[in-house]
Design a protein around this motif. Sequence first.
Motif, mmCIF file in Angstrom:
data_model
loop_
_atom_site.group_PDB
_atom_site.id
_atom_site.type_symbol
_atom_site.label_atom_id
_atom_site.label_comp_id
_atom_site.label_asym_id
_atom_site.label_seq_id
_atom_site.Cartn_x
_atom_site.Cartn_y
_atom_site.Cartn_z
ATOM 1 N N VAL A 13 -5.706 -36.754 0.468
ATOM 2 C CA VAL A 13 -4.963 -35.496 0.349
ATOM 3 C C VAL A 13 -5.073 -34.950 -1.069
ATOM 4 O O VAL A 13 -5.345 -33.759 -1.279
ATOM 5 C CB VAL A 13 -3.486 -35.702 0.749
ATOM 6 C CG1 VAL A 13 -2.674 -34.446 0.457
ATOM 7 C CG2 VAL A 13 -3.368 -36.084 2.216
ATOM 8 N N VAL A 17 -7.056 -31.342 -2.176
ATOM 9 C CA VAL A 17 -6.338 -30.282 -2.901
ATOM 10 C C VAL A 17 -6.971 -30.059 -4.279
ATOM 11 O O VAL A 17 -7.104 -28.916 -4.738
ATOM 12 C CB VAL A 17 -4.845 -30.627 -3.039
ATOM 13 C CG1 VAL A 17 -4.130 -29.603 -3.916
ATOM 14 C CG2 VAL A 17 -4.185 -30.685 -1.657
ATOM 15 N N ALA A 483 3.606 -27.408 -0.426
ATOM 16 C CA ALA A 483 2.524 -27.296 0.558
ATOM 17 C C ALA A 483 2.023 -25.859 0.656
ATOM 18 O O ALA A 483 0.820 -25.609 0.814
ATOM 19 C CB ALA A 483 3.012 -27.776 1.926
ATOM 20 N N ALA A 486 -0.238 -25.212 -2.290
ATOM 21 C CA ALA A 486 -1.524 -25.883 -2.066
ATOM 22 C C ALA A 486 -2.344 -25.129 -1.022
ATOM 23 O O ALA A 486 -3.580 -25.041 -1.123
ATOM 24 C CB ALA A 486 -1.292 -27.323 -1.616
ATOM 25 N N THR A 593 -2.049 -28.711 5.150
ATOM 26 C CA THR A 593 -0.998 -28.841 4.133
ATOM 27 C C THR A 593 0.386 -29.044 4.743
ATOM 28 O O THR A 593 1.189 -29.837 4.231
ATOM 29 C CB THR A 593 -0.980 -27.601 3.225
ATOM 30 O OG1 THR A 593 -0.824 -26.424 4.034
ATOM 31 C CG2 THR A 593 -2.244 -27.509 2.413
ATOM 32 N N GLY A 597 -0.281 -32.849 4.452
ATOM 33 C CA GLY A 597 0.135 -32.769 3.052
ATOM 34 C C GLY A 597 1.615 -33.063 2.850
ATOM 35 O O GLY A 597 1.986 -33.892 2.003
ATOM 36 N N THR A 598 2.479 -32.383 3.605
ATOM 37 C CA THR A 598 3.922 -32.613 3.428
ATOM 38 C C THR A 598 4.311 -34.024 3.834
ATOM 39 O O THR A 598 5.202 -34.638 3.232
ATOM 40 C CB THR A 598 4.747 -31.608 4.253
ATOM 41 O OG1 THR A 598 4.422 -31.733 5.637
ATOM 42 C CG2 THR A 598 4.483 -30.186 3.795
#
Length: 616
Positions: A13, A17, A483, A486, A593, A597-598
Motif C-alpha cells: 500500500v 501511494v 484515503a 491519497a 484507497t 488503504g483505510t
Amino acid sequence: MLNKYPLWKTLMVVFIVAIGALYALPNYYGEDPAVQISGTKGVQADLATLDAVKENLAAAELSYQSAALANGQVLVRFSDYKSQQTANTLLSKNLGDEYSVALNLTPATPDWLASLGGVPMKLGLDLSGGVHFLMEVDMKTAMGRAQESMIGDFRTNLRGENIRYRSVKEAGNGVEVIFRNSDDLAKAESLLKRTYGDYLFVDNEDKLSLKITMTDAKLKETREYALQQNITIIRNRVNELGVSEPLVQRQGAKHIVVELPGIQDTARAKEILGATATLQFHMVDQEHDIRDAINGRVPPGSFLVNDQDGRPQLLKKRIMLRGEHIIGAKSSLDQQTSQPQVNIDLDNKGGSLFSNATKNNIGKPMATMFIESKATGEKNPDGSLKFTQQQEVISVATIQARLGKSFRITGQDSPAAAHNLALLLRAGALIAPIAIVEERTVGPSLGAENVELGMQAILWGFALVLLFMMVYYRAFGLVANLALAANLVLIVGVMSLIPGAALTLPGMAGIVLTVGMAVDANVLIFERIREEIREGKTIQQSIHQGYDSAFSTIFDANITTLIAALILFAVGTGPVKGFAITLSIGIVTSMFTSIIGTRAVVNALWGGKKLDKLPI
C-alpha cells in the motif's frame, strides 16, 4: 489474529501511494510558456538561428528563462504569457518566412524527475488553450481516385491474361471496358468476376462493352478507407512537426476534428497541418517537343506543369505511383557524389506497381509532382465544398535501375531541400483533399481561468467532505480523509503516466464525482462497523465484519458505474471521453484507497488490540 495485515501488504500500500505521488509531482512544477522556432521550406534551425533569437530578445530587452537548440528546433522558455506573446510577435517579424514561430507550453519538470519518466498531466484544449479545426474530406475526389485505381487494376489483369481490349474508361460511377469481339468480352467478364467479387458487372454484347461498378458495401468501404487514411496521415504530419499530444479523430461520415492544445496562433497551426496535398510520380515526355506543347499543341497523352522555378515540364498523364503507398522516407548524401538524395520505402502493393512501371523506363527521367488542393469557398449542389488544385514538379530524376519497394530520388538542390521532401513523403499523401470548415481558438487566459475554477470546485468539494467526515466519524473520519488525499494523488499520477490522456474541464467534474464516491464507500464501511458494535460484538469482530460485509455492496456499485464510464468512453467524443477517463481511473483508485488503504491504516492503529471503545 483479527485485523492484522502482514508486513508485505502494508508495504505494498505504501509503495503504490509513493509511486503515485512521485509521478503526480511533475504537476507541481507545471509548464512554462514557450516559443518554438522551426525551419520551413527545407531550412533547419541551427546555432546561428539560436544566436539570432537571443540577439533579437536582448535588443528588445525581453527576459527569458532559457533558450536551447534540440532536434532542429529552438525552444525559448518564459516566465509569463505576456513575455511569450511579445516574443512571438517580435521573432515572427524579424526571422522572416524561412522560420515558423509557434506558441507552446513546455514542462518545467526537474531533470532528475524527467529522467524517471515523470511528466505533467496533459491538459485538454479547454484548460491549456489552443486551436480547434473541423476539416471536411472531399469524397468526390476520393471516389474519382478509386475509379482511376480500378482502371489501372483492370488493365493490368487483362494484359496479364493476354485479353485484348479497345479501351478502359470512366463511365458514370463505374468503369467501362470496350472489347474487340465477344470472345474477349466473355473471357474478361469471367476473369474479372473471379478476381473482384465485390463489384457489379453488366455486359452489353451489342456494344461489346462491360460496365463495372462498386457494390454498396464496396462504396462504403472506399469512403471509410479515405477517411481513416486521411486521419492517419494528418496525425503523422502533426507528430512529424513536433506538436505535443494532438487530438485527431473522425466526426461523422466525412469530417475530421483536429485539436492542438498549447498552440494559440491559428495561422501557424494551419502551417503545422501542412498543405492538404498528394504526391504523384510521372514519366517525363521526351517523345514530343515541349515548345509545341507551350504553344498550345499538347500531345493527347501528356500535360504541361511548371516546376518550382516556374519552368514548364511536359509529363505523361499515366500515374506511375501515388504518395499513399510510401511508408518511409529519409534524406541522406550519395556516398560517391556527395549529392543530396531521398531514400524511399513503399508498401507491398506500391513496390509491385512501381516495379512494373519502371522496368522499361531505365535511363529516362521521372518527375515527382506535388499537388495541393484548396477549397474555393463555394459549394457543390449536394452541399459539399468545391476544391481547386495547384500542381508543381518538385523533383526530376533519372531512373537508374528497375525500382521496387526501396529506391532513391536525386536532383535536390541542397540537403535541406532533400530533408524537407523526405518529411513530406514520410508524413504521407492525403487520399483526398481536405478543407477547414470551422476553426476555433481558446486563449491561454481563458484556459487558465477554467483551470482555476475547476481547482476551486475540487478543493471546495474536498474540504467540505473532509470536514463532514472528521466531525461525524472522528478518528475514523481522519483515516477516510487520508484515503481521499491519497486517492487524488493516485488519480493525478495515473493520468500523468497514461500516454495521450488529457485532463479536460468535464474531467475535473469526474474527479469531484470520484471524491464523493470514494467517501461513500467509507461511509458504508463505518456505518456497518457501528451496527456490529451496537449488536454487542467485540471491537475487532466489528471492524472485521464491517469491512467484509460492506465489500460486496461497494464492489457492485463501483463496477456498475465503471461499466457506464467505459461505455461513455467507447461511444463519446471530446469532453465526454475526458469525463469518462477520469471517472474510470477514479473508481479504480478509490476502491483501492477506501477499502485496502483505510483498512491498512485501521489495522495498524487499532487492529489486534483489546479495546473497550472505538473512536467512530
